[in-house]
Write a protein that holds these residues in place. Structure first.
Motif, PDB file in Angstrom:
ATOM      1  N   UNK A 264      27.633  -3.620  -3.340  1.00  0.00           N
ATOM      2  CA  UNK A 264      26.509  -2.769  -4.030  1.00  0.00           C
ATOM      3  C   UNK A 264      26.754  -2.248  -5.333  1.00  0.00           C
ATOM      4  N   UNK A 265      26.984  -3.509  -6.169  1.00  0.00           N
ATOM      5  CA  UNK A 265      27.499  -2.767  -7.676  1.00  0.00           C
ATOM      6  C   UNK A 265      26.264  -2.719  -8.649  1.00  0.00           C
ATOM      7  N   UNK A 266      25.112  -3.043  -8.126  1.00  0.00           N
ATOM      8  CA  UNK A 266      23.640  -2.874  -9.111  1.00  0.00           C
ATOM      9  C   UNK A 266      23.878  -3.984 -10.005  1.00  0.00           C
ATOM     10  N   UNK A 267      24.550  -5.031  -9.638  1.00  0.00           N
ATOM     11  CA  UNK A 267      24.863  -5.970 -10.657  1.00  0.00           C
ATOM     12  C   UNK A 267      25.010  -7.564  -9.990  1.00  0.00           C
ATOM     13  N   UNK A 268      25.777  -8.121 -10.615  1.00  0.00           N
ATOM     14  CA  UNK A 268      25.794  -9.633  -9.994  1.00  0.00           C
ATOM     15  C   UNK A 268      26.456  -9.772  -8.697  1.00  0.00           C
ATOM     16  N   UNK A 269      27.097  -8.969  -8.224  1.00  0.00           N
ATOM     17  CA  UNK A 269      27.631  -9.034  -6.531  1.00  0.00           C
ATOM     18  C   UNK A 269      26.339  -9.025  -5.917  1.00  0.00           C
ATOM     19  N   UNK A 270      25.583  -7.815  -6.132  1.00  0.00           N
ATOM     20  CA  UNK A 270      24.173  -7.576  -5.254  1.00  0.00           C
ATOM     21  C   UNK A 270      23.238  -8.634  -5.454  1.00  0.00           C
ATOM     22  N   UNK A 271      22.945  -9.210  -6.678  1.00  0.00           N
ATOM     23  CA  UNK A 271      22.032 -10.184  -6.815  1.00  0.00           C
ATOM     24  C   UNK A 271      22.588 -11.466  -6.045  1.00  0.00           C
ATOM     25  N   UNK A 272      23.773 -11.828  -6.373  1.00  0.00           N
ATOM     26  CA  UNK A 272      24.366 -13.023  -5.554  1.00  0.00           C
ATOM     27  C   UNK A 272      24.050 -12.908  -3.969  1.00  0.00           C
ATOM     28  N   UNK A 273      24.434 -11.565  -3.442  1.00  0.00           N
ATOM     29  CA  UNK A 273      24.214 -11.390  -1.790  1.00  0.00           C
ATOM     30  C   UNK A 273      22.791 -11.460  -1.526  1.00  0.00           C
ATOM     31  N   UNK A 274      21.892 -10.983  -2.527  1.00  0.00           N
ATOM     32  CA  UNK A 274      20.506 -11.071  -2.236  1.00  0.00           C
ATOM     33  C   UNK A 274      19.985 -12.725  -2.116  1.00  0.00           C
ATOM     34  N   UNK A 275      20.707 -13.484  -2.781  1.00  0.00           N
ATOM     35  CA  UNK A 275      20.412 -14.878  -2.928  1.00  0.00           C
ATOM     36  C   UNK A 275      20.770 -15.657  -1.495  1.00  0.00           C
ATOM     37  N   UNK A 276      22.146 -15.151  -1.007  1.00  0.00           N
ATOM     38  CA  UNK A 276      22.797 -15.682   0.366  1.00  0.00           C
ATOM     39  C   UNK A 276      21.860 -15.176   1.350  1.00  0.00           C
ATOM     40  N   UNK A 277      21.388 -13.951   1.511  1.00  0.00           N
ATOM     41  CA  UNK A 277      20.524 -13.469   2.614  1.00  0.00           C
ATOM     42  C   UNK A 277      19.252 -14.209   2.593  1.00  0.00           C
TER      43      UNK A 277
ATOM     44  N   UNK B 241      14.482  -1.343 -20.603  1.00  0.00           N
ATOM     45  CA  UNK B 241      14.346  -2.830 -19.876  1.00  0.00           C
ATOM     46  C   UNK B 241      15.700  -3.207 -19.292  1.00  0.00           C
ATOM     47  N   UNK B 242      15.689  -4.278 -18.928  1.00  0.00           N
ATOM     48  CA  UNK B 242      16.988  -4.990 -18.385  1.00  0.00           C
ATOM     49  C   UNK B 242      17.208  -6.404 -18.843  1.00  0.00           C
ATOM     50  N   UNK B 243      18.214  -6.914 -19.045  1.00  0.00           N
ATOM     51  CA  UNK B 243      18.629  -8.211 -19.178  1.00  0.00           C
ATOM     52  C   UNK B 243      18.812  -8.813 -17.829  1.00  0.00           C
ATOM     53  N   UNK B 244      17.964  -9.740 -17.158  1.00  0.00           N
ATOM     54  CA  UNK B 244      17.914 -10.232 -16.087  1.00  0.00           C
ATOM     55  C   UNK B 244      18.685 -11.618 -16.163  1.00  0.00           C
ATOM     56  N   UNK B 245      19.478 -11.649 -15.091  1.00  0.00           N
ATOM     57  CA  UNK B 245      20.010 -12.992 -14.429  1.00  0.00           C
ATOM     58  C   UNK B 245      19.538 -13.215 -13.200  1.00  0.00           C
ATOM     59  N   UNK B 246      18.894 -14.541 -13.142  1.00  0.00           N
ATOM     60  CA  UNK B 246      18.086 -14.718 -11.815  1.00  0.00           C
ATOM     61  C   UNK B 246      19.199 -15.559 -10.821  1.00  0.00           C
ATOM     62  N   UNK B 247      20.327 -14.787 -10.678  1.00  0.00           N
ATOM     63  CA  UNK B 247      21.386 -15.191  -9.581  1.00  0.00           C
ATOM     64  C   UNK B 247      20.966 -15.542  -8.415  1.00  0.00           C
ATOM     65  N   UNK B 248      19.894 -14.990  -7.802  1.00  0.00           N
ATOM     66  CA  UNK B 248      19.776 -14.970  -6.424  1.00  0.00           C
ATOM     67  C   UNK B 248      19.006 -16.281  -6.281  1.00  0.00           C
ATOM     68  N   UNK B 249      18.005 -16.581  -6.998  1.00  0.00           N
ATOM     69  CA  UNK B 249      17.376 -17.804  -6.921  1.00  0.00           C
ATOM     70  C   UNK B 249      18.445 -19.104  -6.927  1.00  0.00           C
ATOM     71  N   UNK B 250      19.146 -18.972  -8.069  1.00  0.00           N
ATOM     72  CA  UNK B 250      20.129 -20.115  -8.444  1.00  0.00           C
ATOM     73  C   UNK B 250      21.363 -20.062  -6.955  1.00  0.00           C
ATOM     74  N   UNK B 251      21.512 -19.148  -6.295  1.00  0.00           N
ATOM     75  CA  UNK B 251      22.265 -19.320  -5.277  1.00  0.00           C
ATOM     76  C   UNK B 251      21.439 -20.176  -4.038  1.00  0.00           C
ATOM     77  N   UNK B 252      20.295 -19.526  -3.643  1.00  0.00           N
ATOM     78  CA  UNK B 252      19.323 -20.111  -2.790  1.00  0.00           C
ATOM     79  C   UNK B 252      19.258 -21.944  -3.131  1.00  0.00           C
ATOM     80  N   UNK B 253      19.010 -21.880  -4.383  1.00  0.00           N
ATOM     81  CA  UNK B 253      18.746 -23.535  -4.737  1.00  0.00           C
ATOM     82  C   UNK B 253      20.093 -24.206  -4.406  1.00  0.00           C
ATOM     83  N   UNK B 254      21.256 -23.736  -4.700  1.00  0.00           N
ATOM     84  CA  UNK B 254      22.613 -24.510  -4.692  1.00  0.00           C
ATOM     85  C   UNK B 254      22.693 -24.741  -3.035  1.00  0.00           C
TER      86      UNK B 254
END
Length: 353
Positions: A49-62, A276-289
Motif C-alpha cells: 500500500x505504497x500509493x505508488x507502483x506497488x499499489x497500481x501493480x496489485x490493482x492490475x493483478x486483482x 496534478x499527478x504524473x500517471x503510469x497506467x501500470x494496472x492496465x499493462x499488467x492485465x494485458x500482459x
C-alpha cells in the motif's frame, strides 16, 4: 542509461487510462475450485500500500483475477533482505506467472527466470533481458514534461522543486522531464522559473535515500519551501507523502504526485494540495500482459508506456483547477499533441529504449 541485465540475445502495445483506487487487502484462493492458472506478485521494499507502483501493480493483478478468473496473491517485501527469498517463494508456489515490481528486484528476477525457464515473469520499471521476462516500463518523462510546463505556468514564486527517493533511472526520468517542461515554458514565455533539486545536465540532485521514511520527505520538501518553491514533485513512493504534509502547512504550496492519481490515493487531508499527478497506467499493462500469457502470445518484448498509447499522462487538476488558466490548458494540449507526433522530443539518459 537504464540498467540492462542480459541473459539472452533472444528476443508495446496500447493501453487505456484507468482510474486509481485504494489498494484492497490481498487475498489468495488456493482451494480445490481454484483455476488452473495462477499468478504471484512480489513487491519491492516499499510494501503493497505504497500509493505508488506497488499499489497500481496489485490493482492490475486483482483486475486480471476478476477478468480471467485466475488465482492471484501478493508477497510483500519489507526490506532488501526479503527480495530474493520472496521471488523464490513466488516461484515455489508453482504458478505460471510471477510479477516483480521495481529495480530492486531485477537481480532476483533474473536469477529465478534463468533457473525456471518455463515460468513467465514480468518486471515493472526495470529491464531484465531474458527470454521469459517481459519488462513493463514507462516513458514518464513525457508526462513529467507536461507537469513541468504546468508547474512553471502556475507558480507564483518563480521557483519549483523536485526530489527523489534514490538516484535511479526510473526516478530521475520523472525529474528530467519535469526540468525540460519548465525550460520550455521559460523559452515560450520569456520567464525564468527555477527548478530546485535536480540538474539534468549533471544528473545530480536531492534524494532522501529511501522510499519509506515520510519524515525525510517532509524535511526535504520544507527546505525547498523555505527557499521559495511553491510546487514540489516528489518521486519517492510513500516518502512523497511527507511533501504533502509540508505543503498543507504552508498556504499556496502544491505538490505533483507520481505513478497514480494522488488526489484519489493519498489520505483525504492532502487532496487540497495536489495540483496534478504524473500517471503510469501500470494496472492496465499488467492485465494485458497476463492476458497475453493466457492466450499464448506472451513474449519478452518490453511494453513501453507513452502518451501516444495511454501508458502515461497527467491527472485532472481537481481542487487546484482554478489555478490553471484556460490558456495554459490549451498550451498543454498543444504540447501533448506535439510530443505524440514526434515534433517535440522528450529524452534523456534514462529514457526507455
Amino acid at each position: 542509461m537504464r540498467r540492462l541485465i542480459a541473459v539472452s540475445a533472444l528476443a508495446a502495445s496500447a493501453v487505456l487510462l484507468a482510474g486509481c483506487a485504494q489498494a484492497p487487502t490481498p487475498t489468495a484462493t488456493p482451494d480445490a475450485t481454484a483455476p488452473d492458472y495462477c499468478a504471484r506478485m512480489v513487491t519491492n521494499s516499499g510494501g503493497l500500500d505504497d500509493r505508488s507502483f506497488n499499489q497500481s501493480s496489485w490493482e492490475g493483478l486483482q483486475e486480471a483475477a476478476t477478468t480471467y478468473n485466475i488465482d492471484t496473491d501478493a508477497i510483500v517485501s519489507t526490506s532488501e533482505t526479503d527480495l530474493a527469498p520472496n521471488v523464490s517463494q513466488a516461484v515455489a508456489t508453482g504458478c505460471q506467472f510471477v510479477l516483480t515490481v521495481g529495480f530492486e528486484l531485477a537481480d532476483a528476477t533474473l536469477a529465478e527466470a534463468t533457473a525456471n525457464p518455463d515460468v513467465h515473469f514480468a518486471i515493472v520499471d526495470e529491464v531484465v533481458d531474458a527470454p521469459n521476462v517481459k519488462p513493463i516500463v514507462f516513458d514518464t518523462a513525457q508526462a513529467s514534461f507536461l507537469a513541468g510546463y504546468l508547474a512553471a505556468g502556475v507558480s507564483k514564486t518563480g521557483r519549483v522543486a523536485t526530489f527523489g527517493g534514490g538516484n535511479q533511472p526510473p526516478v530521475t526520468l520523472f525529474m528530467d522531464g519535469f526540468v525540460d517542461g519548465v525550460a520550455m515554458y521559460n523559452d515560450k514565455h520569456d520567464t525564468t522559473v527555477e527548478v530546485l533539486g535536480w540538474n539534468k545536465d549533471t544528473q545530480d540532485g536531492s534524494f532522501t535515500g529511501d522510499f519509506e521514511d515520510v519524515n525525510k520527505g517532509k524535511a526535504l520538501a520544507q527546505s525547498f519551501i523555505d527557499q521559495g518553491a511553491d510546487i514540489i514533485l516528489p518521486v519517492a513512493g510513500q516518502v512523497g507523502q511527507g511533501a504533502a504534509a509540508a505543503a498543507i502547512e504552508t498556504p499556496g504550496v502544491s505538490i505533483i504526485w507520481v505513478d497514480n492519481d494522488g488526489f484519489v490515493t493519498l489520505p483525504a487531508q492532502f487532496q487540497s494540495v495536489v495540483l496534478t499527478s504524473v500517471l503510469k497506467n501500470t494496472s492496465a499493462a499488467v492485465v494485458e500482459t497476463i492476458g497475453a500469457d493466457l492466450d499464448g502470445t506472451f513474449d519478452n518484448t518490453a511494453f513501453v508506456g507513452t502518451l501516444k498509447n495511454g501508458g502515461v499522462e497527467i491527472a485532472d487538476f481537481h481542487d487546484r483547477a482554478a489555478l490553471v488558466s484556460a490558456e495554459l490548458v490549451d498550451e498543454l494540449d498543444q504540447i501533448r499533441a506535439a510530443i505524440i507526433a514526434g515534433i517535440i522530443a522528450v529524452d534523456g539518459p534514462s529514457s526507455p529504449q
